[in-house]
Design an enzyme around this catalytic site. Structure first.
Site, PDB file in Angstrom:
ATOM      1  CG  HIS A 330      77.586  32.649 -94.159  1.00 57.28           C
ATOM      2  ND1 HIS A 330      78.460  32.658 -93.113  1.00 57.28           N
ATOM      3  CD2 HIS A 330      76.876  31.507 -94.050  1.00 57.28           C
ATOM      4  CE1 HIS A 330      78.281  31.556 -92.388  1.00 57.28           C
ATOM      5  NE2 HIS A 330      77.327  30.846 -92.933  1.00 57.28           N
ATOM      6  CG  ASN A 483      86.037  37.941 -95.455  1.00 61.66           C
ATOM      7  OD1 ASN A 483      86.312  37.849 -96.653  1.00 61.66           O
ATOM      8  ND2 ASN A 483      85.810  39.095 -94.864  1.00 61.66           N
ATOM      9  CG  HIS A 484      81.732  33.932 -92.529  1.00 63.37           C
ATOM     10  ND1 HIS A 484      80.476  34.495 -92.523  1.00 63.37           N
ATOM     11  CD2 HIS A 484      82.528  34.777 -91.847  1.00 63.37           C
ATOM     12  CE1 HIS A 484      80.517  35.638 -91.842  1.00 63.37           C
ATOM     13  NE2 HIS A 484      81.750  35.835 -91.427  1.00 63.37           N
ATOM     14  CB  ILE A 485      86.660  30.071 -96.262  1.00 64.18           C
ATOM     15  CG1 ILE A 485      86.910  31.533 -96.600  1.00 64.18           C
ATOM     16  CG2 ILE A 485      86.944  29.172 -97.448  1.00 64.18           C
ATOM     17  CD1 ILE A 485      88.382  31.905 -96.603  1.00 64.18           C
TER      18      ILE A 485
END
Lengths: 552, 471
Positions: A330, A483-485
């Site tokens: 994101h 950090n939303h991989i």
């Protein structure tokens, strides 16, 4: 209770071999062990003590705190590096027009990155599963929201999520049962901002959270240390270690400092073993009947590529050539301003409420949706920095810090990238980790869809700031990571253009599952963990069904 | 209070029973006959006697259906199903059988109960109160047709009939008689504290045969992992320095800031029993406790709630990473976020202060160790007080035996009784359920020991037991 069996040389055999001990791997391990299967988990990183991490945080420098260093306080295994940014260790090589927007902070440690998440437990919207059908962009999932909904419920139960019982405050409203706990009550700032912005369609709602104001199981109640990131000092926030412990109690065995690097397959392309290096660089082999890679959105595709073998020369599970492609996060911006009245953000958990008005709509056929988190992380740090920069001293300095901390607002705005095969993780040709294994390289371009969405978000931010009498409005001009991989082992119905099916089972290998963020074909604008866990539980059910059906 | 209302109720019950007899039989008769007031009285007595503590399994067990394994030094003793189920509970018990079970430790089938059931205390219950309890258990408690697991202690403790001899020695089967020299309040308190509340079951030390030691009433005893401290009115070794209001507040809430917080079995007693008693009854218990003979441990120098002071270490240690010893590091990493770096706790008292706290000031550190390992869990008046434990399986942090010893010693030195030291062996012992009494340690040898020391009759039976072992 079933346990894995170890040979004298340290090899192991289990019904279920899981690589990665983060929230997804741990919840699967717990479910499978509780169902009577022997389970071994291979974790590349160290097993840490909370007290050590808390102490490292207490001794962290002001600079690292103000700039949100969530990584540096977690000791890393010598053989399993993870990203560091203070200074940068370049473990993940970034390139492309927005490479700098992909600076992910993830942990390789027993329990995984939820050691330093903020415990936001969002569901995707039903529309997010049908982006291609509804809006003509991106991809459709191989499953619908309705298919995943029961697993969302189970994920919420497992993590003890507090979310609004009031349907008006739910996003989405489509739920088959209530949250395990009602929402964490709004703080003053949340209530005041809601009063001011909601009449204009912004729809401020509580963030569903993996913590509660009453004890949940053996987890104490959240008392608002406001320190979720980088470490909850009292264990009130859900993190993967809780299911690691539960899995161990059910018979699972966790091997830390066990770096998986090779995957064996048989003539039917079923996985037969995974090899790992121990802390002394000695190689061992885990044989099993079913295998799960739940290493996170970067490490899972990296391992699949590293493990290319004779039958799978471009990498495990990669006959579609999609492993490592479609990398998403994101990509976001931050907006800060001073409201014209004290709002007192920074009391309670780090995340509390969020504007979801722009989460969905017909505009998604042309530009990205967004959500705006009213960041509830204490503003004392930035306020102090700003006041010092004004050259103030003495009482004037104290007063200014107080004013800025009380009135300061930080909006964390998340945008939705589309899956683009060119956004790709590859193995570095030049950089290797201490075991000689290639480090990951990632090319990243957020794309026009996000850039246009950022323009729309900027207009909305200005309107929100205006409604709060905001001054000193600053909107960051480069995108930041969240950090939303996602995307690297993308889900789809067609094995030719996707890596896993709706159960996160690899199209190429009938006994290999790749659950987690990597499987997600659309990003939505919300934090991924709950969807990752729901996919993990769905995968666990399909693994169990295979055992019950005698297929493994 | 006990007197009038109960007597009136029982008169009504008898009349009702007589009137109903013509047309009804058995339980149906009794159901109609028991008055609401009598049942309500029985409910209150069952609460005061804390029957649910053992007979309702924690975490959602069905009320009074048993099944809770009470950890005894000799092995788990499973609480029985005391619902009026005819197949699994006490549905077939007559009131006389009920009375024998409660006051004499003899089950409906004639078998002996273990004194984990505090019948030596309940023996003091009046006939009227037994009558009310019987009415409550047979009329209001819902039957649950699920059998509780059978208790299986190792030999020789599995010989339930051996309890006959134990009872002959240690069961005083006489009812409570008020002491005319004491006030009505003290007498009421004595009845509540002993006959119902069975405070002595935990707080009075036991001899080698696990019987309470006369003359040491409420002098303090080990319960395994936890200590039930000396609650006699001695100002140094007991609770003599506490005001009546402090004691009342402790029983009502389990929390007296600057003195003590209830944890372990006492937290359960407050949660399930004391908080539900009337203020007058709690005051009566306080009045009773304040006048039992004071017991002093000659080694004690000052009361256990008077040790320690706030710490100023936080300002000294920051910026000196890596220099702390293990105990202080664990304190600041695992304890200080709630109890405050100063040890002063939170302003609202939810997180208690560590100095002037009986857990850190006691001459025996068991409750400090047990609180670290098992945590604290107490729901009073709708507020759930919860401290996580730090033993194996902790969601917060799993501490080793060395870690627990180190942090306990740091806390004792910084905030508590600095003369008390915790060893790794102490932590191992508490983790494994606490020090074992002699009876548990000697196990089967207790039979010849009994033969040597007991009356002739006991000796003969001892021989029989010995013969059976050979056979």
């Amino acid at each position: 209770m079933a346990h894995p069996t170890f040979s004298s040389s340290g090899d192991v055999t289990a019904d279920v071999v899981i690589v990665g001990s983060g929230v997804v791997g741990a919840i699967i391990a717990h479910q499978m062990a509780a169902a009577g299967h022997s389970v071994v988990m291979l974790e590349a990183g160290l097993r840490l003590k909370r007290s050590d991490i808390v102490e490292n945080w207490r001794n962290m420098s002001f600079h690292n705190r103000v700039h949100s260093d969530f990584q540096g306080l977690y000791p890393q295994a010598p053989l399993a590096p993870a990203p560091l940014y203070f200074p940068a260790n370049d473990y993940v090589g970034l390139n492309g027009p927005d490479g700098s927007a992909f600076k992910q902070g993830y942990l390789r440690t027993v329990g995984g990155t939820t050691w330093h998440w903020a415990a936001s437990c969002w569901r995707h919207l039903p529309a997010d599963f049908r982006m291609k059908t509804n809006y003509g962009v991106g991809r459709d999932w191989a499953i619908s929201y309705d298919d995943l909904e029961p697993y969302y419920c189970r994920a919420e139960d497992a993590m003890g999520v507090s979310g609004p019982h009031d349907p008006e405050l739910q996003s989405p409203r489509e739920r088959s049962r209530p949250y395990p706990r009602d929402m964490i009550p709004f703080g003053y700032g949340d209530r005041r901002v809601a009063e001011l912005v909601n009449p204009h369609g912004f729809h401020l709602v509580p963030i569903p959270q993996g913590r509660s104001i009453q004890p949940f199981e053996d987890r104490p109640s959240c008392c608002g240390n406001n320190n979720c990131q980088p470490i909850c000092p009292i264990g009130a926030m859900y993190n993967g270690i809780q299911h690691v412990v539960k899995a161990e109690d059910a018979g699972a065995v966790v091997l830390d400092q066990a770096v998986a690097y090779r995957i064996d397959t048989d003539d039917k392309n079923r996985v037969t073993a995974i090899h790992w290096y121990d802390a002394d660089k000695k190689s061992h082999k885990a044989t099993g009947r079913t295998f799960v890679l739940a290493c996170n959105g970067i490490e899972t595709p990296r391992l699949l590529l590293l493990a290319a073998n004779e039958h799978n020369p471009t990498g495990i599970a990669n006959s579609s050539d999609q492993v490592g492609r479609n990398m998403m996060d994101h990509s976001g911006v931050h907006a800060t301003f001073l409201a014209n009245e004290p709002l007192w953000f920074g009391r309670g958990p780090a995340q509390s409420s969020c504007i979801v008005g722009p989460r969905d709509g017909g505009f998604r056929s042309t530009y990205s949706a967004n959500k705006m988190i009213l960041n509830n992380i204490s503003r004392v740090g930035p306020a102090t920095q700003q006041a010092l920069e004004l050259g103030l001293v003495g009482q004037a300095l104290e007063d200014e810090i107080r004013r800025r901390a009380a009135c300061g607002v930080d909006l964390s705005v998340s945008l939705e990238p589309l899956p683009d095969p060119n956004n790709r993780l590859t193995l570095s040709k030049t950089r290797r980790d201490p075991l000689g294994l290639a480090c990951p390289d990632i090319y990243y371009d957020v794309g026009e869809y996000v850039r246009k969405g950022a323009g729309a978000a900027a207009d909305q931010i200005k309107q929100v700031a205006g409604l709060l009498g905001g001054t000193e409005l600053r909107i960051t001009t480069s995108f930041n990571a969240n950090n939303h991989i996602m995307g690297g082992v993308i889900m789809g119905s067609d094995p030719k253009d996707s890596v896993v099916d709706g159960d996160c089972r690899a199209h190429d290998h009938s006994n290999l599952w790749l659950p987690g963020g990597g499987a997600m074909p659309s990003a939505s604008v919300v934090n991924t963990t709950l969807s990752m866990v729901a996919l993990g539980i769905k995968a666990a059910d399909s693994i169990q069904a295979d055992f019950q059906g005698g297929r493994v | 209070m006990i007197g009038k209302g109960t007597r009136a109720a029982s008169v009504r019950y008898v009349l009702g029973a007589a009137l109903g007899m013509a047309s009804m039989t058995g339980v149906a008769l009794a159901q109609d006959a028991a008055s609401d007031a009598l049942v309500a009285r029985g409910r209150y007595l069952a609460t005061a006697a804390d029957c649910a503590a053992c007979h309702t399994a924690p975490h959602g067990g069905k009320p009074f259906a048993g099944g809770y394994g009470i950890a005894s030094p000799l092995g788990s003793i499973y609480a029985s199903n005391i619902t009026p189920s005819r197949t699994a509970g006490i549905g077939n018990y007559t009131e006389a059988q009920f009375s024998s079970a409660v006051r004499e430790g003899i089950r409906g089938d004639g078998a002996h109960l273990y004194p984990a059931m505090p019948y030596t205390s309940y023996a003091k219950l009046t006939d009227q109160d037994i009558h009310a309890l019987y009415a409550y258990f047979t009329h209001e408690v819902r039957p649950v047709d699920e059998r509780a697991p059978a208790t299986q202690l190792p030999f020789p403790f599995n010989l339930r009939f051996s309890m006959m001899f134990w009872n002959a020695l240690y069961l005083d089967n006489s009812r409570f008689t008020p002491d005319p020299a004491k006030s009505a309040e003290v007498n009421r308190g004595a009845y509540l504290a002993i006959a119902l509340g069975h405070c002595d079951t935990c707080h009075t030390p036991r001899n080698v045969m696990m019987a309470e030691i006369g003359g040491k009433e409420l002098g303090g005893a080990s319960l395994g992992s936890w200590i039930a401290p000396n609650v006699t009115p001695d100002p140094v070794s007991g609770i003599g320095s506490w005001s009546s209001d402090d004691l009342f507040r402790y029983l009502k809430t389990g929390d007296v800031p600057g003195k003590a917080q209830a944890a372990g079995p006492m937290a359960e007693a407050i949660e399930h029993s004391f908080q539900h008693l009337t203020d007058d009854d709690l005051k009566a218990i306080v009045a009773y406790v304040r006048q039992v003979p004071a017991i002093r441990d000659a080694a004690d120098r000052k009361s256990r709630d008077s040790f320690g002071l706030a710490s100023g270490r936080e300002a000294v240690i920051r910026g000196a990473a890596g220099t702390l010893d293990n105990g202080e590091k664990i304190f600041t990493g695992d304890c200080a976020a709630c109890h405050h770096p100063s040890g002063g706790g939170s302003k609202d008292g939810y997180y208690p202060q560590l100095f002037h706290n009986t857990a850190t000031g006691a001459s025996i550190p068991d409750n400090l160790i047990a609180a670290i390992l098992e945590g604290v869990d107490r729901t009073v008046n709708g507020q759930h007080v919860f401290m996580p434990g730090f033993s194996h399986g902790s969601y917060v942090d799993e501490l080793s035996d060395q870690d627990v010893a180190d942090v306990a010693n740091y806390v004792l030195t910084q905030f508590g009784n600095p003369a008390v030291k915790v060893s790794v062996a102490d932590v191992v012992s508490i983790r494994n359920g606490g020090p074992k009494p002699l009876l548990a340690r000697v196990g089967g040898y207790i039979v010849p020991a009994m033969v040597a020391g007991a009356v002739v009759l006991l000796g003969l039976i001892g021989l029989i037991v010995a013969r059976r072992r050979k056979a």
